[in-house]
Each structure stands twice: as C-alpha cells, then as structure tokens.
Scaffold this active site. Sequence first.
Site, PDB file in Angstrom:
ATOM      1  N   CYS A 182       6.876  -0.515   6.516  1.00 55.39           N
ATOM      2  CA  CYS A 182       6.370   0.648   5.939  1.00 55.39           C
ATOM      3  C   CYS A 182       7.294   0.927   4.949  1.00 55.39           C
ATOM      4  O   CYS A 182       8.622   0.944   5.164  1.00 55.39           O
ATOM      5  CB  CYS A 182       6.069   1.692   6.969  1.00 55.39           C
ATOM      6  N   LEU A 183       6.893   1.458   3.819  1.00 50.88           N
ATOM      7  CA  LEU A 183       7.849   1.882   2.638  1.00 50.88           C
ATOM      8  C   LEU A 183       8.433   3.243   3.143  1.00 50.88           C
ATOM      9  O   LEU A 183       9.493   3.522   2.564  1.00 50.88           O
ATOM     10  CB  LEU A 183       7.125   2.100   1.555  1.00 50.88           C
TER      11      LEU A 183
ATOM     12  N   HIS B  77      -1.825   6.717   7.870  1.00 52.48           N
ATOM     13  CA  HIS B  77      -1.050   7.949   7.314  1.00 52.48           C
ATOM     14  C   HIS B  77      -1.649   8.766   6.922  1.00 52.48           C
ATOM     15  O   HIS B  77      -1.194  10.174   7.032  1.00 52.48           O
ATOM     16  CB  HIS B  77      -0.381   7.209   5.958  1.00 52.48           C
TER      17      HIS B  77
ATOM     18  N   GLY C 269       0.844  -1.061  -0.070  1.00 54.92           N
ATOM     19  CA  GLY C 269       0.070  -0.011  -0.189  1.00 54.92           C
ATOM     20  C   GLY C 269       0.974   1.215  -0.248  1.00 54.92           C
ATOM     21  O   GLY C 269       1.906   1.249   0.314  1.00 54.92           O
TER      22      GLY C 269
ATOM     23  N   GLN D  22       2.983   9.823   1.505  1.00 53.90           N
ATOM     24  CA  GLN D  22       4.216   9.071   1.521  1.00 53.90           C
ATOM     25  C   GLN D  22       4.995   9.489   0.222  1.00 53.90           C
ATOM     26  O   GLN D  22       6.164   9.281   0.161  1.00 53.90           O
ATOM     27  CB  GLN D  22       4.033   7.553   1.334  1.00 53.90           C
TER      28      GLN D  22
ATOM     29  N   HIS E   9      -3.539   0.229   7.926  1.00 56.44           N
ATOM     30  CA  HIS E   9      -2.232   1.050   7.953  1.00 56.44           C
ATOM     31  C   HIS E   9      -2.057   2.275   6.931  1.00 56.44           C
ATOM     32  O   HIS E   9      -1.502   3.354   7.422  1.00 56.44           O
ATOM     33  CB  HIS E   9      -1.427  -0.097   7.478  1.00 56.44           C
ATOM     34  N   GLU E  10      -2.829   1.917   5.720  1.00 58.28           N
ATOM     35  CA  GLU E  10      -2.583   3.138   4.962  1.00 58.28           C
ATOM     36  C   GLU E  10      -3.560   4.427   5.253  1.00 58.28           C
ATOM     37  O   GLU E  10      -3.228   5.686   5.335  1.00 58.28           O
ATOM     38  CB  GLU E  10      -3.086   2.695   3.311  1.00 58.28           C
TER      39      GLU E  10
END
Length: 151
Positions: A87-88, A133, A45, A50, A129-130
């Site tokens: 996480c990216l 953000h 995701g 991000q 999770h997304e």
Amino acid sequence: MIREIVQVGDPVLREKCKPVTRFDDELFRLLDDMKDTLKDAEGAGLAAPQVGVPVRAVQVDVEEGFFEFINPVIVSQKGEQSGPEGCLSVRGKAGVVVRPEKVKIVFQDRQGDKYSLVARGFFARAVCHELDHLDGVLYTDKATDVHDVDD
C-alpha cells in the site's frame, strides 16, 4: 498536481468516508490530482483518504485500464484468491491477503452518472483494496505474513 500520500498513523486513514454529493470543479481537481499522484507513485490504486480527503472516491490503474469510481459499492462477489499486497500509505511493508476472485460494483463517474462493472483477478483485488480505504480499513488489518520489503 502531485499531493502528499498520507502514511499509516494519520487518522484520516481510519475514517469512514463521506459520500460525494457535489460533482463540481473541486471534485474534478481532486480526481486530477489523485491521478497525477498515483502515476507519480507508480501504484495500482489510490483512495481519496490517502491524500487526506475523506470522501468516497478511488482510482485504480491496472492492466485493464485506468478507472475512477465515485461512491462505489460492491454488490456481489464470487470465489477467493490469496496474494501479496502492499500500500502506498504503508510504505516498506507487504502481506498476504485473501480477496474475492470476482466482484461487481456500482459507482458513479466524475459527472455523477451511474454505472456497474465486473472486475476479476488482480483488478478485483485492487478494487477491494481501494474500497476498504473508504471504510478506514487497511490491508494490514486483513493480512497474514506482514513483513518488511525493500522500496
């Protein structure tokens, strides 16, 4: 176009994102770039902050398929699951996070049409999770056992 994924410490990751109000070419470019960036990073995701854009748009790419959620809101949740997350935007780390087993969200698509969707298991984990953000929350704020991992 592949965009740079911002890393922990960048203030955009801690902002409360603004709702998307214009469903236009600028949004379409952002979403297309996010998809390219997510595919390139091989993640599950990606949220707009991000890639440095503080708006309420996320993408999730899981076994159930590829999804774009604009202005998403969790309207119900059930159960509990605990599992590993990374996480990216927090490269080289992982931790265990407790999330709902099932969530129902309402959202808009890139044209502004409204939908609802139920996600379970890992799909629900990725959605939560997304969406975190979009409110400036990182998984590390909720995780236990955060540790280094090999990239």
